[in-house]
Design a protein around this motif. Structure first.
Motif, mmCIF file in Angstrom:
data_model
loop_
_atom_site.group_PDB
_atom_site.id
_atom_site.type_symbol
_atom_site.label_atom_id
_atom_site.label_comp_id
_atom_site.label_asym_id
_atom_site.label_seq_id
_atom_site.Cartn_x
_atom_site.Cartn_y
_atom_site.Cartn_z
ATOM 1 N N SER A 1 0.792 -1.244 0.000
ATOM 2 C CA SER A 1 0.000 0.000 0.000
ATOM 3 C C SER A 1 0.822 1.291 0.000
ATOM 4 O O SER A 1 0.706 2.113 0.905
ATOM 5 C CB SER A 1 -0.943 -0.001 1.216
ATOM 6 O OG SER A 1 -1.728 -1.155 1.232
ATOM 7 N N ASN B 1 1.837 5.117 -1.661
ATOM 8 C CA ASN B 1 1.040 6.241 -2.140
ATOM 9 C C ASN B 1 1.492 6.658 -3.531
ATOM 10 O O ASN B 1 2.689 6.776 -3.797
ATOM 11 C CB ASN B 1 1.168 7.442 -1.194
ATOM 12 C CG ASN B 1 0.466 7.192 0.127
ATOM 13 O OD1 ASN B 1 -0.662 6.714 0.180
ATOM 14 N ND2 ASN B 1 1.156 7.493 1.219
ATOM 15 N N GLY C 1 -2.686 4.544 -2.147
ATOM 16 C CA GLY C 1 -3.270 5.867 -1.940
ATOM 17 C C GLY C 1 -3.287 6.635 -3.243
ATOM 18 O O GLY C 1 -2.296 7.261 -3.617
ATOM 19 N N GLY D 1 -7.692 11.710 -3.073
ATOM 20 C CA GLY D 1 -7.661 12.623 -1.941
ATOM 21 C C GLY D 1 -7.145 14.012 -2.299
ATOM 22 O O GLY D 1 -6.824 14.315 -3.458
ATOM 23 N N GLU E 1 -7.749 3.462 -3.417
ATOM 24 C CA GLU E 1 -8.899 4.143 -2.809
ATOM 25 C C GLU E 1 -9.912 4.590 -3.859
ATOM 26 O O GLU E 1 -11.111 4.612 -3.602
ATOM 27 C CB GLU E 1 -8.401 5.342 -2.005
ATOM 28 C CG GLU E 1 -7.563 4.952 -0.798
ATOM 29 C CD GLU E 1 -6.849 6.149 -0.179
ATOM 30 O OE1 GLU E 1 -6.767 7.199 -0.829
ATOM 31 O OE2 GLU E 1 -6.379 6.015 0.959
ATOM 32 N N THR F 1 -12.993 10.732 3.417
ATOM 33 C CA THR F 1 -11.710 10.565 4.091
ATOM 34 C C THR F 1 -11.171 9.149 3.914
ATOM 35 O O THR F 1 -11.830 8.287 3.313
ATOM 36 C CB THR F 1 -11.861 10.845 5.600
ATOM 37 O OG1 THR F 1 -12.643 9.787 6.176
ATOM 38 C CG2 THR F 1 -12.541 12.182 5.843
ATOM 39 N N TYR F 2 -9.976 8.933 4.468
ATOM 40 C CA TYR F 2 -9.428 7.573 4.472
ATOM 41 C C TYR F 2 -10.354 6.630 5.243
ATOM 42 O O TYR F 2 -10.482 5.445 4.900
ATOM 43 C CB TYR F 2 -8.037 7.571 5.122
ATOM 44 C CG TYR F 2 -6.998 8.352 4.351
ATOM 45 C CD1 TYR F 2 -6.722 8.049 3.022
ATOM 46 C CD2 TYR F 2 -6.283 9.376 4.948
ATOM 47 C CE1 TYR F 2 -5.760 8.757 2.303
ATOM 48 C CE2 TYR F 2 -5.319 10.090 4.241
ATOM 49 C CZ TYR F 2 -5.071 9.779 2.914
ATOM 50 O OH TYR F 2 -4.131 10.480 2.211
ATOM 51 N N ASP F 3 -10.985 7.127 6.283
ATOM 52 C CA ASP F 3 -11.930 6.307 7.044
ATOM 53 C C ASP F 3 -13.060 5.825 6.143
ATOM 54 O O ASP F 3 -13.484 4.669 6.198
ATOM 55 C CB ASP F 3 -12.514 7.105 8.213
ATOM 56 C CG ASP F 3 -11.488 7.432 9.279
ATOM 57 O OD1 ASP F 3 -10.395 6.820 9.260
ATOM 58 O OD2 ASP F 3 -11.762 8.294 10.127
ATOM 59 N N SER G 1 -13.061 5.485 2.815
ATOM 60 C CA SER G 1 -12.607 4.496 1.832
ATOM 61 C C SER G 1 -12.318 3.158 2.495
ATOM 62 O O SER G 1 -12.537 2.100 1.890
ATOM 63 C CB SER G 1 -11.374 5.001 1.079
ATOM 64 O OG SER G 1 -10.288 5.187 1.959
ATOM 65 N N ASP G 2 -11.858 3.186 3.752
ATOM 66 C CA ASP G 2 -11.615 1.924 4.459
ATOM 67 C C ASP G 2 -12.925 1.183 4.736
ATOM 68 O O ASP G 2 -12.983 -0.052 4.665
ATOM 69 C CB ASP G 2 -10.867 2.188 5.769
ATOM 70 C CG ASP G 2 -9.371 2.334 5.555
ATOM 71 O OD1 ASP G 2 -8.902 2.021 4.447
ATOM 72 O OD2 ASP G 2 -8.665 2.758 6.488
#
Length: 640
Positions: free
Chosen positions: A179, A181, A218, A221, A314, A363-365, A367-368
């Motif tokens: 993972s 970026n 990544g 964003g 993402e 946010t990353y949250d 996409s997770d």
């Protein structure tokens, strides 16, 4: 005839006749056939071939089954977990359940000492071909010694059928690792996730699970807004001319500097993100160019380390995020707080997830959450593994908790693990960095490993022995093998010191030492005159005996392989496999020094005597080491 002897791989040195040490032959492929589908090995109990076709078994698992049957017969009204440990000072294994059972019996009103419980369990052990007569030690510990017949049959099986995995319930596993970026170079911080994740994937694939290797890069964003705006300014004709941004790291730094210092540029950067999320075709093309440039650089690293991954960044989950957010709102799980939507876990000590930012972005949250939903609903995963640094532990705790609260996770059906790891330290015990304080690029680390590996081989005068092609293979095997082994041989939960000097050492628990023992066995095979079919027929039909203490020690270490593999699947730490391979290599070295396999006349080269059971041990040892290397992602060579 034996007046003048030279023992190589043995315990004495004379002159005249060479007693060649250990040897190994390439495994011959064969179809096993026998009366009533039974493979017969003399001096051992026959067993169905089909039993091993499904997988070879764990010794500890079989011992637990045997003692469980004794427990049912001895104390039918009581149930206790049978504890089998290894190694034992007074045997090969030890049953440690008598004391616990004695305590339970006492609580129920029956006073029986642990020693008496142990004797009763021994008395009711069912007939089997695995263990010799049992003995008891202090506090009712039952000492277990494997029977020679059983050891021989298992060694023969591992030669005839290969090192097959233990039986497991097959699962669909999604493992998320590496993972990096987009627009940033892979650095030393990506090393552990990439190596640990690949090794775990290899292990699970070996066990027969259906494994999906995902690279959650990544690629989405706010940072892409500044990259797109900078690309448009610096290379406005990007559609007609090749993109000249080979150094993405420098390009990223340039755009970040403008973003931090230029308010007008920052405004355009935010606008570019909005356009990208709205699928503006021009911005999408710019974004794709940046992603493609990064992928090419990532792939160079993955090719060097033999890493296989499916990229699913993402951006892949963007279209599903809106639906998930609406679902969470309908379930009243989102709280509007300070202009943003957050979701609180069930446990009070965990941090909330920010699902929607104040300006409406994700946010990353987010996409997770979307990625985990996709892995559950679309991939139909039974087991999901995330391999990241320990610094993200609290995030994943919150993520898993929120997913369970939303009803997306059923813990009774799906296993989810966060495989956390510590950081890579320099020899100053601080984070590994360059002298200038910058993060070390992964490509530079690998290049340095290649250089030091070659220096080591030349120092050992290997360039005089090996062909240029063999030297190239050895250099690469040692360099990448040492880097991987140094990481995996340390407990992943702690930090470890990165030192080329230590990992390239010839002695101790290092890849070099174990690779050397492997090539040692392979090299002597070239000096013997035994045909592969001869050893194959011997393993199937001859009266095999393993009697020398170092033969027995090596054989019994080999049989622990499946116990080690099964333990790793429980806690997902890989250093026990490295410790096991080191024990095998050490036991093999001791065997090599005291037990010769082939005697040859020095003058004529004539084979005087062949110890086939020792050749058999060498073959299985090499197969075990090769399988261990394969799981760790290390490529051994026949000559080093």
């Amino acid at each position: 005839m034996f007046k003048k002897l030279v023992l190589i791989g043995g315990a004495a040195i004379c002159t005249g006749t060479v007693l060649w040490g250990v040897t190994k032959y390439r495994k011959a492929k064969t179809t096993l056939k026998g009366e009533n589908n039974v493979l017969y090995i003399k001096n051992s109990k026959p067993r169905p071939v089909s039993e091993t076709v499904e997988g070879q078994f764990s010794i500890i698992g079989e011992l637990k089954n045997i003692f469980k049957k004794s427990l049912i017969k001895s104390y039918p009204n009581f149930n206790i977990k049978m504890v089998i440990s290894s190694p034992s000072k007074s045997g090969d294994y030890q049953c440690n359940s008598a004391m616990g059972l004695s305590k339970i019996l006492k609580e129920s009103g029956t006073k029986v000492s642990p020693a008496e419980v142990a004797k009763t369990l021994i008395k009711n052990i069912p007939a089997n071909s695995i263990i010799e007569p049992l003995s008891t030690g202090d506090h009712g510990f039952i000492n277990i010694t494997l029977s020679q017949k059983f050891v021989v049959s298992q060694i023969a099986s591992m030669f005839l059928e290969g090192v097959r995995p233990p039986k497991v319930d097959k699962k669909r596993v999604v493992i998320d690792f590496s993972s990096p970026n987009i627009a940033k170079e892979m650095h030393v911080g990506h090393l552990r996730s990439t190596i640990i994740g690949d090794s775990l994937a290899r292990l699970l694939e070996y066990l027969g699970h259906d494994v999906v290797r995902l690279n959650h890069v990544g690629d989405w964003g706010t940072q892409f807004g500044m990259l797109l705006a900078h690309l448009n300014d610096k290379y406005p004709d990007y559609l007609n001319n090749p993109l000249p941004i080979g150094d993405l790291q420098a390009f990223y730094k340039e755009s970040k500097k403008r973003f931090d210092e230029d308010a007008e540029f920052k405004k355009r950067a935010y606008a570019a993100v909005v356009e990208l999320q709205a699928h503006n075709p021009d911005q999408t093309k710019r974004w794709q160019l940046i992603c493609d440039t990064s992928r090419k650089e990532f792939q160079k690293i993955y090719d060097r380390l033999d890493i296989k991954l499916t990229e699913r960044g993402e951006s892949f989950y963007q279209d599903s995020m809106t639906k998930i957010i609406e679902d969470l709102k309908q379930k009243n799980l989102l709280v509007y707080e300070e202009g943003r939507y957050v979701m609180f876990p069930q446990k009070e000590n965990l941090n909330p997830l920010t699902v929607v930012k104040s300006h409406g972005g994700y946010t990353y949250d987010t996409s997770d959450i979307a990625a985990l939903c996709h892995r559950l609903e679309v991939e139909k995963a039974d087991w999901i593994i995330y391999v990241t640094d320990l610094g993200q532990s609290s995030h994943f705790e919150s993520l898993f908790d929120c997913m369970e609260r939303a009803g997306y996770i059923d813990k009774n059906r799906v296993r989810i693990d966060h495989v956390g790891f510590g950081v890579v330290l320099g020899e100053n015990k601080k984070r590994l960095k360059t002298r200038s304080g910058d993060t070390i690029r992964l490509v530079d680390l690998l290049d340095e490993g290649i250089k030091k590996s070659l220096d080591k081989l030349i120092k050992k005068n290997r360039e005089r022995i090996l062909s240029p092609e063999e030297l190239e293979q050895a250099k690469t095997s040692v360099a990448y093998g040492c880097i991987k082994y140094a990481d995996l041989s340390n407990n992943r939960k702690g930090d470890y010191v990165f030192s080329f000097d230590k990992m390239l050492a010839d002695e101790g628990n290092t890849a070099v030492y174990i690779l050397y023992q492997y090539t040692r066995a392979k090299s002597i095979a070239r000096l013997a005159n035994v045909e592969p079919n001869q050893l194959l027929n011997y393993a199937k039909n001859e009266d095999i005996k393993i009697e020398h203490p170092n033969e027995i020690k090596l054989a019994k270490e080999i049989l622990k392989f499946h116990d080690v593999i099964q333990k790793i699947t429980e806690d997902l730490v890989l250093h026990p496999l490295c410790e096991y391979l080191h024990k095998i290599a050490t036991a093999f070295s001791e065997f090599y020094d005291s037990c010769y396999c082939v005697e040859k006349d020095r003058k004529t080269g004539e084979v005087i005597k062949v110890y086939m059971h020792r050749l058999l041990l060498c073959e299985v040892t090499a197969n075990i080491l090769a399988k261990g290397f394969d799981i760790l992602g290390i490529k051994p060579v026949n000559r080093m």
